[in-house]
Design a protein around this motif. Sequence first.
Motif, short mmCIF file in Angstrom:
data_model
loop_
_atom_site.label_atom_id
_atom_site.label_comp_id
_atom_site.label_asym_id
_atom_site.label_seq_id
_atom_site.Cartn_x
_atom_site.Cartn_y
_atom_site.Cartn_z
N SER A 31 0.74 -1.31 0.03
CA SER A 31 -0.51 -0.13 0.07
C SER A 31 0.86 1.41 0.01
N PHE A 32 0.49 2.15 -0.48
CA PHE A 32 1.09 4.26 -0.73
C PHE A 32 -0.02 4.84 -0.46
N ARG A 33 0.63 5.86 -0.05
CA ARG A 33 0.01 6.68 0.10
C ARG A 33 1.10 8.17 0.09
N SER A 34 0.46 9.21 -0.60
CA SER A 34 0.54 10.33 -1.00
C SER A 34 -0.02 11.68 -0.83
N LYS A 35 -0.11 12.80 -0.11
CA LYS A 35 -0.73 13.65 0.01
C LYS A 35 0.11 15.02 0.34
#
Length: 821
Positions: A190-194
Amino acid sequence: MSYLKYVCGTSASALALAICGAQPAFAQTETDEPAARSGGVQEIVVTAQKREENLQKVPVAVTAITSEAIANARIENITDLRSIAPNLYVVQQPGGSAIPTTVMRGQVSGAASNPTVDNGISYYIDGVYLGALNGLIFDMSDIERVEIIRGPAGTLFGTNSTGGAINYITSGPKGEFGVKQDLSYARFGSFRSKTRIDTPEWNGLSASVSYLHNERKSNVRNFRQTTMDYTAFTNGELGKLTSVKRLGESTTDAVHATLRWKDVVEGLTLDYKFDWTREKSSGAPVYLIGLPDTLGGLGAYYQIAAQAAGGGLSLDDLIQTKRGKIAFNDNTTPTLTKTQSHLFVANYQANDWLSIKNSTSWRSNKRSGFTSNLDGTGFLDIAPNTQLGLLTVMCCSQLNQFSNELQLNIDTDKVTGTLGLFHYTRRTKPGSNPWGMLTNETFSAYYLGMRYAPGSSIDDFDRSFQYRVKQQAAYGQLTYHVSDQFDVTGGLRYTHDDKNFFDTSSGQPGANYNYSKGNFSYLVNLTWKPTDNTMAYAKYSTSFIAGGTAAGPMAVDPVTHLPFIAAAKTYGEEKAKSWEAGVKTELFDRRLRANLAVFHVTYTGLQTPLFKSGELVTAPSGEEVMSGASQYTTNFGKARAYGLEWEFTAVPTEGLTLGWSGSYTNFKYKKISADILAAGGVTKVSDYPVSQRPKFMTNLSAQYVMPLVDDTRLSLQLDGAYRSTINVGTQEFSNAGFVAAGLSYDPRYMNDLLKQKGLWTLNARASVMDIDVGPAKATVSLWGRNITNKQRLNFIANTSITAAGLFDDPATYGVDLSIEF
């Protein structure tokens, strides 16, 4: 009952001590690093009464989860809020529509097949009502805080708040230049960028924009990928759909943009917020738990036996009573959801005592046509080149809503309050659903991958169905300050609901179903402030959910061989009447915060969706015939709930914050309709299972922040959430039908699975904060959720064909990096 006496006794003692200024023993769950460093708990501002107020000054049972708490707890959507606030329990429903089942004070809020039905726990974004639950499990891209208001909130928040309300408040411009980048990598890839950018204020203008990209991965593989051809079945509206490789995954892109113009004229501020989300997802894995003792269950048994006789998987191969890494969801295809919203807010400070606020919102939600498995068996190979789907959900359509709310906020020495007018519409766009009125199919055949349904394809008329819901309301809530210590509050709201549903399922010319009715909600509240830091209150409040009318099940007349719709299904209003008393206090130079509430609520006409695989109906020719499967809303009956809620926060020493929150709820059915009892397989009200309503929930947390070098600090956090024994289904299982058919299969083992034992879930986080990186500050965190890897069964859906279940997610862990300029 002994435990209830213990909790009530100790909490009543704590409540009395708080009023007198003595020391309670524990503290609330809210974590606040700045407050911890300065030696006191944080001041929190909420809008639970439609205006900004200090949490401790609001005579309402409300929990506020700040942006820091959201980040530290790794809250990404509504299901992550489970047990983090008193008396709130959330699980996801099967079916691929991202619908939560939300429980608060005994009220269970879910979704119905009739799109005009509202729900007893209402959801809001920036105070804008979200009328439909489809797609409500969305990523929180830029949330400033979440407010959870417990108990009927009908006066200010309107109908559909019999259990409570949940309000997401998104962030606005900060007015100073800033850039913040958040990155996260987690288990399963899983990968998340904000990314967020704020502009400096210029001539009263300021803006911000954020972009979120989130890839959520899963360790559950679909048994096989299958391509289904719906070209002929939908008259070319849909073509081939291929099922997903993995289940419970999603890829989300979201934009949140805000613009603020202060002092357009003296006292006037304008705010605009824009949100856009695109999410491609696969439904959560659905597992076959067993087969019910129904005609549909017997039919499923024989079809599975036919598959096994041909060398395919047997019933024993398909049943999974524990979360497996392979699920039989062959006919679950990906769905694409696009959401867009515009919100315009004008705030005008007319004078020292009057402010005017107007909020106008447009919101659209479009979901592409997809199918989802609801039986847990996938496709059955019943003959060469021929497959059978036992129960397939067909979705979706385009939803549009508009709302406008005008508020007058009054603040004088003697009177404080809010007056308002509210207008809301929600509708579908005709022709936007490729399946027409079809919401599910049972025992559907596919030949060489093509949906085989000669003479029954879906045409443009079928897709011309539509619905429209309109609410109009006027409300007022005023507080009279009798003295510095005593307040009296009264509130009244009138809401008129209009519903129209054009049904095309039986063919031309179609049928119209209408509902139009108004009702009142009211509130009375007495508040006492013995000291500046202590408040006690007692209130009585009401709320309701509008009734409605829906089409009956579809069947075929055995004489004319034409389809027809059976008699319409009507359902009445659901009403809630609640007594509540509470105390809020801060002691020892704000090192301790204690909030307590007790409540008693009565629900009448509880609305609930009921699924039937078929029922005897009368055809136009006068003959009785078995209908097809249907789901409709009906009135469950009457129930009562009472209980206790507590939230404590303590900062006993510099850097250390302790929290304890929880609830005890005693729920009991007083009356249940005959249809519901029959569907549950019982004859007595006392024997009907109380599902998805844990009696006891609690959350414990501890955070310690210590200095390292210069401004760099180390934060260690551990929290645990507990829920007591819970029923995850509503229907007892019998073996009588299988015995009568001479079959050895006995589904009664599922009765032991209906009741799940108490569950502790542990989360941990370690962060090194405020690391100097040139002109920027960085924070690195290691975290884990459900670190003990509990994967309990949390939902059983008895569809009268199969009993399918969902399980809790496994342990997840990862690393976060945040850089802020």
